[in-house]
Design a protein around this motif. Structure first.
Motif, PDB file in Angstrom:
ATOM      1  N   LYS A  90       0.819  -1.217   0.000  1.00 29.08           N
ATOM      2  CA  LYS A  90       0.000   0.000   0.000  1.00 29.08           C
ATOM      3  C   LYS A  90       0.851   1.265   0.000  1.00 29.08           C
ATOM      4  N   ASN A 121       1.281   3.663  -3.194  1.00 29.00           N
ATOM      5  CA  ASN A 121       0.825   5.052  -3.107  1.00 29.00           C
ATOM      6  C   ASN A 121       1.946   6.013  -3.496  1.00 29.00           C
ATOM      7  N   LEU A 142      -4.952  -0.858  -4.652  1.00 28.26           N
ATOM      8  CA  LEU A 142      -4.663  -0.547  -3.249  1.00 28.26           C
ATOM      9  C   LEU A 142      -5.911  -0.627  -2.384  1.00 28.26           C
ATOM     10  N   SER A 171      -6.531  -3.323   0.642  1.00 27.27           N
ATOM     11  CA  SER A 171      -6.889  -2.808   1.968  1.00 27.27           C
ATOM     12  C   SER A 171      -8.014  -3.625   2.570  1.00 27.27           C
TER      13      SER A 171
END
Length: 196
Positions: free
Chosen positions: A119, A123, A179, A183
């Motif tokens: 993640k 990002n 992502l 999550s």
């Protein structure tokens, strides 16, 4: 261009190191209530991030039917606004809140679980991609193209820049979707180093 990407990378890494340093100085983990508030903030920043990228995509798709220079210029202004006021704050906010949650909860930091590593690395990659492709095309190339005397639809540089922008937005949207999915699913588990 390379200097700009390196500068953004250095700023993001410095921000992460500062957050890790501060989190290590605070011994207590977040309480359940505070963790919920941080998660709410994180989700809101992700929504803002998605909204900015989706807004850019919708305007870019509608620009494909524009033929007047003024309409194309207005579309580019909207894309620039989406980038400046939604995408960039959403990206930075989701990175900061996500890292803070990972550092201050029972998830054990940034390197304990593979999905957490994916993640924050994903990002950062999306931010670098957005700043290098979208930022460069929207803030540097398009204004130069629109200031020339050549009509945008007759200008190969405009058409090429628009395709690059489509590609960059598509890749960013794919990364963000991935992502969000990881999550929720939290695949891959703990790293072997931390399973003991």
């Amino acid at each position: 261009m390379v200097v700009f990407v390196l500068l953004i990378t250095a700023i993001l890494l410095m921000l992460i190191f500062i957050m890790v340093f501060i989190a290590n100085k605070i011994s207590r983990k977040l309480t359940h209530k505070r963790k919920q508030w941080w998660l709410i903030a994180h989700i809101l920043f992700v929504i803002v991030y998605f909204s900015g990228i989706c807004g850019q995509l919708v305007v870019l798709l509608s620009m494909s039917s524009f033929s007047e220079k003024e309409s194309i210029h207005a579309g580019l202004e909207f894309i620039s606004y989406f980038d400046d006021y939604l995408t960039i704050p959403g990206a930075i906010g989701s990175l900061v809140t996500g890292i803070w949650i990972a550092l201050r909860t029972n998830w054990g930091g940034l390197t304990t679980y593979y999905w957490i590593m994916a993640k924050w690395i994903g990002n950062i990659f999306a931010i670098l991609l957005g700043s290098s492709i979208t930022g460069n095309v929207v803030h540097n190339l398009f204004p130069k193209i629109l200031s020339s005397d050549v009509e945008p639809l007759q200008n190969p540089l405009y058409l090429q820049s628009r395709q690059i922008l489509f590609l960059g937005i598509g890749i960013s949207l794919t990364i963000l979707t991935f992502l969000v999915v990881i999550s929720y699913v939290k695949p891959w588990g703990k790293r072997k180093l931390y399973k003991r």
